[in-house]
Scaffold this motif. Sequence first.
Motif, PDB file in Angstrom:
ATOM      1  N   HIS A  74      99.361 104.645  59.344  1.00 43.57           N
ATOM      2  CA  HIS A  74     100.385 103.665  59.773  1.00 43.57           C
ATOM      3  C   HIS A  74      99.845 102.369  59.803  1.00 43.57           C
ATOM      4  O   HIS A  74     100.200 101.336  59.747  1.00 43.57           O
ATOM      5  CB  HIS A  74     101.304 104.073  60.937  1.00 43.57           C
ATOM      6  N   ASP A  79     101.680  96.163  59.332  1.00 39.81           N
ATOM      7  CA  ASP A  79     101.459  94.958  59.800  1.00 39.81           C
ATOM      8  C   ASP A  79     100.087  94.802  60.369  1.00 39.81           C
ATOM      9  O   ASP A  79      99.390  93.850  60.407  1.00 39.81           O
ATOM     10  CB  ASP A  79     102.764  94.400  60.481  1.00 39.81           C
ATOM     11  N   GLN A  80      99.749  95.558  61.379  1.00 43.49           N
ATOM     12  CA  GLN A  80      98.946  95.245  62.443  1.00 43.49           C
ATOM     13  C   GLN A  80      97.434  94.966  61.672  1.00 43.49           C
ATOM     14  O   GLN A  80      96.644  94.327  62.091  1.00 43.49           O
ATOM     15  CB  GLN A  80      98.654  96.347  63.402  1.00 43.49           C
ATOM     16  N   ALA A 125      94.805 105.962  50.524  1.00 43.07           N
ATOM     17  CA  ALA A 125      96.326 106.243  50.934  1.00 43.07           C
ATOM     18  C   ALA A 125      96.845 107.505  49.858  1.00 43.07           C
ATOM     19  O   ALA A 125      97.786 107.954  50.086  1.00 43.07           O
ATOM     20  CB  ALA A 125      97.335 105.269  50.557  1.00 43.07           C
TER      21      ALA A 125
ATOM     22  N   HIS B  17     105.003  93.222  54.606  1.00 39.60           N
ATOM     23  CA  HIS B  17     106.031  94.118  55.148  1.00 39.60           C
ATOM     24  C   HIS B  17     105.790  95.384  54.094  1.00 39.60           C
ATOM     25  O   HIS B  17     106.644  95.541  53.173  1.00 39.60           O
ATOM     26  CB  HIS B  17     107.528  93.724  55.282  1.00 39.60           C
ATOM     27  N   ALA B  18     105.101  96.305  54.617  1.00 37.33           N
ATOM     28  CA  ALA B  18     104.943  97.446  53.846  1.00 37.33           C
ATOM     29  C   ALA B  18     106.188  98.470  53.976  1.00 37.33           C
ATOM     30  O   ALA B  18     106.696  98.580  55.093  1.00 37.33           O
ATOM     31  CB  ALA B  18     103.605  98.353  54.221  1.00 37.33           C
ATOM     32  N   ARG B  28     100.304 109.041  49.865  1.00 36.52           N
ATOM     33  CA  ARG B  28     100.649 110.033  50.917  1.00 36.52           C
ATOM     34  C   ARG B  28     101.945 109.750  51.695  1.00 36.52           C
ATOM     35  O   ARG B  28     101.810 108.380  52.159  1.00 36.52           O
ATOM     36  CB  ARG B  28      99.480 110.389  51.927  1.00 36.52           C
ATOM     37  N   GLN B  29     103.006 110.428  51.856  1.00 34.99           N
ATOM     38  CA  GLN B  29     104.059 109.895  52.554  1.00 34.99           C
ATOM     39  C   GLN B  29     103.915 110.012  54.007  1.00 34.99           C
ATOM     40  O   GLN B  29     103.193 110.886  54.594  1.00 34.99           O
ATOM     41  CB  GLN B  29     105.490 110.912  52.245  1.00 34.99           C
ATOM     42  N   LEU B  30     104.407 108.774  54.534  1.00 31.34           N
ATOM     43  CA  LEU B  30     104.217 108.884  56.101  1.00 31.34           C
ATOM     44  C   LEU B  30     105.582 108.890  56.629  1.00 31.34           C
ATOM     45  O   LEU B  30     106.181 107.838  56.261  1.00 31.34           O
ATOM     46  CB  LEU B  30     103.409 107.633  56.587  1.00 31.34           C
ATOM     47  N   ARG B  31     105.899 109.323  57.713  1.00 34.04           N
ATOM     48  CA  ARG B  31     107.109 108.960  58.439  1.00 34.04           C
ATOM     49  C   ARG B  31     106.961 107.608  59.039  1.00 34.04           C
ATOM     50  O   ARG B  31     105.923 107.192  59.549  1.00 34.04           O
ATOM     51  CB  ARG B  31     107.408 109.895  59.569  1.00 34.04           C
ATOM     52  N   PRO B  32     108.193 106.747  58.825  1.00 36.01           N
ATOM     53  CA  PRO B  32     108.011 105.294  59.248  1.00 36.01           C
ATOM     54  C   PRO B  32     108.027 105.359  61.185  1.00 36.01           C
ATOM     55  O   PRO B  32     108.827 106.326  61.577  1.00 36.01           O
ATOM     56  CB  PRO B  32     109.344 104.932  59.099  1.00 36.01           C
ATOM     57  N   LEU B  33     107.396 104.700  61.551  1.00 31.55           N
ATOM     58  CA  LEU B  33     106.880 104.720  63.148  1.00 31.55           C
ATOM     59  C   LEU B  33     107.202 103.063  63.465  1.00 31.55           C
ATOM     60  O   LEU B  33     106.968 102.325  62.586  1.00 31.55           O
ATOM     61  CB  LEU B  33     105.547 105.305  63.837  1.00 31.55           C
ATOM     62  N   GLY B  35     106.527  99.827  64.060  1.00 34.31           N
ATOM     63  CA  GLY B  35     105.536  98.849  63.802  1.00 34.31           C
ATOM     64  C   GLY B  35     104.949  98.851  62.332  1.00 34.31           C
ATOM     65  O   GLY B  35     103.790  98.249  61.938  1.00 34.31           O
ATOM     66  N   ALA B  36     105.069 100.097  61.697  1.00 35.50           N
ATOM     67  CA  ALA B  36     104.847 100.284  60.523  1.00 35.50           C
ATOM     68  C   ALA B  36     105.801 100.373  59.499  1.00 35.50           C
ATOM     69  O   ALA B  36     105.574 100.570  58.374  1.00 35.50           O
ATOM     70  CB  ALA B  36     103.905 101.606  60.342  1.00 35.50           C
ATOM     71  N   GLY B  38     107.797  97.642  58.839  1.00 40.18           N
ATOM     72  CA  GLY B  38     108.395  96.502  58.281  1.00 40.18           C
ATOM     73  C   GLY B  38     108.764  95.629  59.175  1.00 40.18           C
ATOM     74  O   GLY B  38     108.992  94.504  58.692  1.00 40.18           O
ATOM     75  N   HIS B  39     108.855  95.978  60.314  1.00 45.63           N
ATOM     76  CA  HIS B  39     109.351  94.842  61.645  1.00 45.63           C
ATOM     77  C   HIS B  39     108.125  94.602  62.416  1.00 45.63           C
ATOM     78  O   HIS B  39     107.255  95.304  62.654  1.00 45.63           O
ATOM     79  CB  HIS B  39     110.615  95.418  62.060  1.00 45.63           C
ATOM     80  N   HIS B  40     108.239  93.285  62.980  1.00 47.00           N
ATOM     81  CA  HIS B  40     107.221  93.062  63.900  1.00 47.00           C
ATOM     82  C   HIS B  40     107.449  93.584  65.354  1.00 47.00           C
ATOM     83  O   HIS B  40     108.699  93.438  65.871  1.00 47.00           O
ATOM     84  CB  HIS B  40     107.065  91.400  63.931  1.00 47.00           C
ATOM     85  N   LYS B  42     106.853  92.844  69.067  1.00 51.25           N
ATOM     86  CA  LYS B  42     106.397  91.640  70.037  1.00 51.25           C
ATOM     87  C   LYS B  42     104.887  91.802  70.586  1.00 51.25           C
ATOM     88  O   LYS B  42     104.637  92.879  70.993  1.00 51.25           O
ATOM     89  CB  LYS B  42     107.476  91.635  70.960  1.00 51.25           C
ATOM     90  N   VAL B  44     101.940  91.459  68.929  1.00 47.93           N
ATOM     91  CA  VAL B  44     100.988  91.947  67.870  1.00 47.93           C
ATOM     92  C   VAL B  44      99.673  91.404  67.814  1.00 47.93           C
ATOM     93  O   VAL B  44      98.696  91.572  67.805  1.00 47.93           O
ATOM     94  CB  VAL B  44     101.135  92.609  66.607  1.00 47.93           C
TER      95      VAL B  44
END
Lengths: 260, 260
Positions: A74, A79-80, A125, B17-18, B28-33, B35-36, B38-40, B42, B44
Amino acid sequence: MAPQILLFLATLFLSSHAQSDVVVNPIRQLRPLSGAGGHHIKGVSCLSWRLAVETNNLQGWKLVPQSCERYVGHYMLGDQYRLDCETVADAAIEYAKTVKPAADGKDVWVFDIDETTLSNLPYYARSDVQFGAIAYNDTKFNEWVAEGQAPAVPAIRKLYLKVQSLGFKTVFLSGTAEKFTDVRITNLHETGYDKWEKLILKGEDQHGKTAVQYKSDKRGDLVKKGYRIVGNVGDQWSDLIGTNVGSRTFKVPDPMYYIA
Amino acid sequence: MAPQILLFLATLFLSSHAQSDVVVNPIRQLRPLSGAGGHHIKGVSCLSWRLAVETNNLQGWKLVPQSCERYVGHYMLGDQYRLDCETVADAAIEYAKTVKPAADGKDVWVFDIDETTLSNLPYYARSDVQFGAIAYNDTKFNEWVAEGQAPAVPAIRKLYLKVQSLGFKTVFLSGTAEKFTDVRITNLHETGYDKWEKLILKGEDQHGKTAVQYKSDKRGDLVKKGYRIVGNVGDQWSDLIGTNVGSRTFKVPDPMYYIA
């Protein structure tokens, strides 16, 4: 010791959970935020692991811990990582602006390639690589390098172009084997790295040297030829320690692998 | 280049924005968390700033950026700082276990004091200090030091006691002025630092030296006296660079101030 100070210290140091509601004057009041309000955020130990990697506190590690594979993924895809690379580039540019290159053209910036100027993230990846949580496979990685399809790290390309525009020469110093010279030149050209003073890849005669030894020796050769290493940019501490490291070094983030 | 690879690269590198929903095989598939996805998040940029500080990419900074004061406060008062310190200590202990101290008793670990063995956080958390976002005030800080009420950094105390139990001697090397010798000894004793081979504070004769020069000179004196510096632990890079830095160095987190 005053009772309220004792209370504060007890809260802060005897418990691992700082509770902002018992913090008393003269402590500055803070709005509770996620992670500072006394509850654990999932994956925080991976954050500490990454910090330990980036500061070179952890050395010689072989694999991303399995429990941090998703965290690293992630981070690298999100973004990080990009913000962190931008911050490295901006710090380096601020420094570069303070140095006036001499007229002799001998002031150089040294750039590592992998995970510094070019990114192997499309390879890392992959489900059979898992961001470094699966053991390094030399054959597979070399097949990826031979494709010559590594994208640029945009922030570092920005830095590279900027230092050139400020009048510095650029040198690529990479542990990639010399047999990949042609494919690497094409890969660099296609991703916006247009020119360089030298491109140094690892020859057969350098076999058996650690990265620290190899890169120190090659930087020593540059210095012997009259170059002054103004800046040195790499994702591995082995790029940035040893001898003739340059006037300033810049560590690019890389939580995926460690090279001694 | 295959179309799906192009799509992947376009997603990853042309956009900031990934988006995990357009990532295709073999990625490899990742569950969205958070910050990863596509949104910022606060704050960072403060995270990037702190990473740049901890890796020594940013040097000579005078103040915590005003926009990061709350971020630094939450970090220092919250769990993450403590977890990060624990990870430093654990890495150092793992290394210490690999070294066998010689029978001559000359194998030493060097510890900085402020923000390494003792914490000034009760001072830095004050509303007139704001975690380093307000300019350093020598008079006020010295008044705090003179109180002798700095608590231990628990993780580093654990490391200190552990290296002693493994047979190493410990040396404190601090930029604190020698006039605070008595109060510092009391402060160290009261917080669980029971013994040491040497306690080196900064004498009048060292005035005008940078921290790097002063600490390099004092470490040089140790080496001349036959000591071998096995480990070196500090919160400032000026503790860990220069000459005779030791076989391994360990950077303790400190986003509150910078000492050259």
